[in-house]
Design a protein around this motif. Structure first.
Motif, short mmCIF file in Angstrom:
data_model
loop_
_atom_site.label_atom_id
_atom_site.label_comp_id
_atom_site.label_asym_id
_atom_site.label_seq_id
_atom_site.Cartn_x
_atom_site.Cartn_y
_atom_site.Cartn_z
N PRO A 1 0.84 -1.24 0.04
CA PRO A 1 -0.01 0.02 0.20
C PRO A 1 0.94 1.40 0.03
CG PRO A 1 -0.94 -1.63 1.54
CD PRO A 1 0.32 -2.25 1.07
N TYR A 2 0.32 2.48 -0.80
CA TYR A 2 1.08 3.47 -0.99
C TYR A 2 1.57 4.27 0.23
CZ TYR A 2 2.14 8.54 -2.27
OH TYR A 2 2.52 9.35 -2.42
N HIS A 3 0.56 4.31 1.10
CA HIS A 3 0.87 5.18 2.40
C HIS A 3 1.85 4.23 3.37
CE1 HIS A 3 -3.19 6.68 1.17
NE2 HIS A 3 -2.48 7.88 1.49
N ILE A 4 1.72 3.04 3.24
CA ILE A 4 2.90 2.33 4.22
C ILE A 4 4.13 2.32 3.65
CG2 ILE A 4 3.47 -0.16 5.10
CD1 ILE A 4 0.88 1.17 6.14
N ALA A 5 4.18 2.28 2.17
CA ALA A 5 5.44 2.50 1.50
C ALA A 5 6.24 3.73 1.83
CB ALA A 5 5.36 2.26 0.21
N MET A 6 5.43 5.05 1.84
CA MET A 6 5.98 6.20 2.05
C MET A 6 6.13 6.62 3.36
SD MET A 6 5.98 7.48 -0.78
CE MET A 6 6.29 9.42 -0.40
N GLU A 7 5.58 5.73 4.34
CA GLU A 7 5.91 5.89 5.56
C GLU A 7 7.40 5.03 5.81
OE1 GLU A 7 5.02 3.84 9.97
OE2 GLU A 7 3.87 3.53 8.35
N LEU A 8 7.43 3.92 5.40
CA LEU A 8 8.79 3.33 5.51
C LEU A 8 9.82 4.15 4.70
CD1 LEU A 8 7.69 -0.05 4.60
CD2 LEU A 8 8.13 0.65 6.75
N LEU A 9 9.69 4.69 3.63
CA LEU A 9 10.54 5.58 3.05
C LEU A 9 10.83 6.88 3.59
CD1 LEU A 9 9.09 4.97 -0.68
CD2 LEU A 9 11.69 4.34 0.05
N LEU A 10 9.95 7.53 4.31
CA LEU A 10 10.18 9.02 4.84
C LEU A 10 10.58 8.73 6.07
CD1 LEU A 10 6.80 10.48 3.45
CD2 LEU A 10 9.33 11.00 2.89
N THR A 11 10.49 7.80 6.86
CA THR A 11 10.96 7.73 8.23
C THR A 11 12.18 6.59 8.48
OG1 THR A 11 9.49 5.68 8.80
CG2 THR A 11 8.41 7.75 9.11
N GLY A 12 12.27 5.62 7.71
CA GLY A 12 13.39 4.92 7.68
C GLY A 12 13.22 3.96 8.82
N ARG A 13 12.31 3.81 9.33
CA ARG A 13 11.94 2.78 10.68
C ARG A 13 12.16 1.31 10.19
NH1 ARG A 13 7.38 -0.34 10.70
NH2 ARG A 13 5.48 0.36 9.83
N TRP A 14 12.70 0.50 11.26
CA TRP A 14 12.67 -0.56 11.05
C TRP A 14 11.37 -1.52 11.25
CZ3 TRP A 14 17.15 -3.29 9.85
CH2 TRP A 14 18.35 -2.64 9.80
N PHE A 15 11.25 -2.52 10.49
CA PHE A 15 9.89 -3.47 10.67
C PHE A 15 10.49 -5.02 10.45
CE2 PHE A 15 10.52 -2.27 6.17
CZ PHE A 15 10.24 -3.32 5.49
N ASP A 16 9.60 -5.84 11.19
CA ASP A 16 10.07 -7.06 11.25
C ASP A 16 9.32 -7.91 10.01
OD1 ASP A 16 7.52 -7.65 12.34
OD2 ASP A 16 7.73 -7.81 14.04
N ALA A 17 9.70 -9.33 10.21
CA ALA A 17 9.31 -10.35 8.98
C ALA A 17 7.81 -10.47 9.07
CB ALA A 17 9.80 -11.57 9.34
N GLU A 18 7.01 -10.47 10.20
CA GLU A 18 5.67 -10.49 10.30
C GLU A 18 5.03 -9.35 9.62
OE1 GLU A 18 3.73 -12.79 11.32
OE2 GLU A 18 5.23 -14.22 12.02
N GLU A 19 5.52 -8.08 10.00
CA GLU A 19 5.03 -7.03 9.28
C GLU A 19 5.21 -7.08 7.82
OE1 GLU A 19 4.93 -1.96 9.36
OE2 GLU A 19 6.11 -3.18 10.93
N ALA A 20 6.24 -7.55 7.56
CA ALA A 20 6.53 -7.49 5.99
C ALA A 20 5.62 -8.42 5.35
CB ALA A 20 8.15 -8.11 5.70
N TYR A 21 5.41 -9.53 5.92
CA TYR A 21 4.19 -10.71 5.53
C TYR A 21 2.99 -9.87 5.59
CZ TYR A 21 1.68 -14.80 5.24
OH TYR A 21 0.72 -15.94 4.84
N ARG A 22 2.66 -9.32 6.42
CA ARG A 22 1.43 -8.59 6.69
C ARG A 22 1.04 -7.58 5.22
NH1 ARG A 22 1.71 -6.74 11.41
NH2 ARG A 22 1.90 -4.84 10.98
N TRP A 23 2.21 -7.01 4.87
CA TRP A 23 1.89 -6.26 3.79
C TRP A 23 2.16 -6.56 2.43
CZ3 TRP A 23 -0.77 -2.65 5.92
CH2 TRP A 23 -0.58 -1.94 6.93
N GLY A 24 2.45 -7.95 2.48
CA GLY A 24 2.75 -8.83 1.35
C GLY A 24 3.89 -8.59 0.61
N LEU A 25 4.82 -8.14 1.48
CA LEU A 25 6.34 -7.82 0.94
C LEU A 25 7.02 -9.27 0.93
CD1 LEU A 25 8.29 -5.50 0.01
CD2 LEU A 25 9.12 -5.41 2.48
N VAL A 26 6.75 -10.14 1.84
CA VAL A 26 7.39 -11.29 1.66
C VAL A 26 6.36 -12.40 1.15
CG1 VAL A 26 9.37 -10.63 2.98
CG2 VAL A 26 7.37 -11.97 3.99
#
Length: 259
Positions: A149-174
């Motif tokens: 999702p666009y807003h999640i991607a922008m949050e990650l790009l604009l904040t540089g925050r860390w996220f774990d495998a479970e969150e990556a799976y939840r957003w469909g990244l893995v």
């Protein structure tokens, strides 16, 4: 000592980034990776690649900042395929699986995003921390808003925050998460499954997906029907397409030859 280790089994190539302590990628490593993936692309006997990192802590943190401090220019010669050898490699019409075995941040996450499927160890973590060093995660800025999702991607790009495998799976990244000790077994299981399939179909799928990424539906369909995609035309005129039809009619498993 080479920063890349390879293992070949039948039609599968495993590529391991092995550059202690963190599997960071400098210009020389990127060039070796490019040559490795180009050779994979051009070898008719290879059908699937797995890319992973050595050890259990790091997949890759991306760009080697220590090498940069010693003179490696960020806009230097990354070699064929661009940074990490994958994200700009032209004509790569074979499936690539990323097995993320640990930290994947910055260019390391961009390397994983260059694969077609991403498996992650349950302890893997991700980030795009470029903003903190005053630069842009260029490939991720292009790819990530199209993957999650666009807003999640922008949050990650604009904040540089860390996220774990479970969150990556939840957003469909893995695609899947596994305990660390089972990650590579699953990657090879998936690679063997894909390697047993029709390579000409895989090539056509990858070219169609790549061609259609920024196209309107009808424009992309017109290029297919007007014989403008070489992999699709090769498939339609192949022995494998006839074999698929015959195998279905004869109620047997097809034997794919890639021609």
């Amino acid at each position: 000592m080479s920063p890349i280790k390879t293992r070949r089994e039948g039609a599968i190539l495993e590529v391991t980034l092995d550059r202690p302590k963190a599997n960071a990628i400098d210009l020389a490593t990127s060039r070796v990776m490019g040559e490795t993936f180009m050779a994979f692309r051009d070898d008719p006997e290879l059908r699937v690649a797995i890319v992973t990192g050595a050890g259990e802590k790091f997949f890759s943190p991306g760009w080697d900042l220590k090498a940069a401090a010693d003179g490696d220019a960020v806009d230097g010669d990354y070699g064929v395929g661009g940074f990490g050898g994958l994200q700009e490699l032209r004509g790569l019409n074979k499936p690539v699986i990323a097995a993320v075995n640990g930290i994947a941040c910055g260019g390391g996450l961009e390397l994983a995003l260059s694969a077609d499927m991403i498996l992650a160890a349950d302890h893997a973590t991700f980030a795009l921390p470029e903003i903190r060093s005053g630069t842009v995660a260029d490939a991720a800025s292009i790819k990530l808003p199209k993957r999650i999702p666009y807003h999640i991607a922008m949050e990650l790009l604009l904040t540089g925050r860390w996220f774990d495998a479970e969150e990556a799976y939840r957003w469909g990244l893995v695609n899947e998460i596994f305990p660390a000790q089972g990650l590579m077994d699953r990657a090879w299981e998936l690679a063997r499954l894909i390697a047993s399939g029709p390579p000409l179909v895989y090539a056509a799928i990858k070219e169609v997906v790549r061609d259609a990424e920024d196209s309107k539906f009808q424009d992309a369909m017109n290029r297919i029907t007007n014989s403008q995609l070489p992999t699709v035309e090769k498939l339609y005129r192949s022995e494998d397409q006839l074999e698929g039809a015959r195998a279905f009619a004869e109620k047997r498993d097809p034997v794919w030859k890639g021609r």
